[in-house]
Scaffold this motif. Sequence first.
Motif, PDB file in Angstrom:
ATOM      1  N   VAL A  28       0.824  -1.073   0.090  1.00 43.99           N
ATOM      2  CA  VAL A  28       0.024  -0.077   0.092  1.00 43.99           C
ATOM      3  C   VAL A  28       0.631   1.272   0.031  1.00 43.99           C
ATOM      4  O   VAL A  28       1.613   1.598   0.750  1.00 43.99           O
ATOM      5  CB  VAL A  28      -0.875  -0.189   1.300  1.00 43.99           C
ATOM      6  CG1 VAL A  28      -1.837   1.458   1.159  1.00 43.99           C
ATOM      7  CG2 VAL A  28      -2.034  -1.365   1.304  1.00 43.99           C
ATOM      8  N   CYS A  71       1.483   4.834   0.870  1.00 43.73           N
ATOM      9  CA  CYS A  71       1.079   5.562   2.053  1.00 43.73           C
ATOM     10  C   CYS A  71       1.646   7.040   2.274  1.00 43.73           C
ATOM     11  O   CYS A  71       2.914   7.247   1.669  1.00 43.73           O
ATOM     12  CB  CYS A  71       1.394   4.858   3.501  1.00 43.73           C
ATOM     13  SG  CYS A  71       0.351   3.192   3.553  1.00 43.73           S
ATOM     14  N   SER A 100      -3.040   5.183   3.667  1.00 44.76           N
ATOM     15  CA  SER A 100      -3.084   4.903   2.413  1.00 44.76           C
ATOM     16  C   SER A 100      -3.430   6.300   1.867  1.00 44.76           C
ATOM     17  O   SER A 100      -4.097   7.087   2.016  1.00 44.76           O
ATOM     18  CB  SER A 100      -4.232   3.903   2.005  1.00 44.76           C
ATOM     19  OG  SER A 100      -4.773   3.884   0.584  1.00 44.76           O
ATOM     20  N   TYR A 137      -2.944   2.089   8.135  1.00 46.09           N
ATOM     21  CA  TYR A 137      -2.140   0.774   8.210  1.00 46.09           C
ATOM     22  C   TYR A 137      -1.489   0.682   9.350  1.00 46.09           C
ATOM     23  O   TYR A 137      -1.346  -0.509   9.995  1.00 46.09           O
ATOM     24  CB  TYR A 137      -1.622   0.632   6.996  1.00 46.09           C
ATOM     25  CG  TYR A 137      -2.835   0.400   5.989  1.00 46.09           C
ATOM     26  CD1 TYR A 137      -3.085  -0.928   5.571  1.00 46.09           C
ATOM     27  CD2 TYR A 137      -3.326   1.340   5.096  1.00 46.09           C
ATOM     28  CE1 TYR A 137      -3.984  -1.205   4.702  1.00 46.09           C
ATOM     29  CE2 TYR A 137      -4.345   0.966   4.132  1.00 46.09           C
ATOM     30  CZ  TYR A 137      -4.669  -0.134   4.009  1.00 46.09           C
ATOM     31  OH  TYR A 137      -5.625  -0.505   3.049  1.00 46.09           O
TER      32      TYR A 137
END
Length: 164
Positions: free
Chosen positions: A4, A6, A36, A43
């Motif tokens: 992901v 970020c 994200s 996260y």
Amino acid sequence: VGSVDCYKSATTFSAPPQRSAQGPNYILTGAETWRSKVNLAQYTAVLATNTFGTPMVVTMTDSYTAGTPGFFTVGNTWSLDEYIVLTPPFAAPSTTSYSVAVVGMETITVPAGIFNCYKIEYSVAGNVVKTEWWSPDVMSFVKQISSGTYALPETQELASYSLA
């Protein structure tokens, strides 16, 4: 984080806050959060603390179990599990499951200014334990009230910020 892409935010404190459940022996000294770039879902968050005179790191990893976080859509809901690990291990790792809902829009005044915010409620077993007011301008909450974690409700308000 993993696969992901970020944003990373870092928090500093002019006066390190003390968490009320643990008394004067638990002091928050810093925080970093990875969210994200697609939907601002958290996260990972890492908190630096001083617990009973010992430096400790609290790592929180979120897994989204139902729905997709949509911070900027009133009426959106999702679920997440937050896994917490303490280093050094002061207690066993734990998981808390939250139901999350964007319940409305409000104008919030905090030391950093006036913001139009999405009001987001986090519930555990049907009880609201945390309320956040999110500003798209800041890409984070500008005010948070946690009532289910500590001995007394804890309020955090944004004092200043910069976006790089």
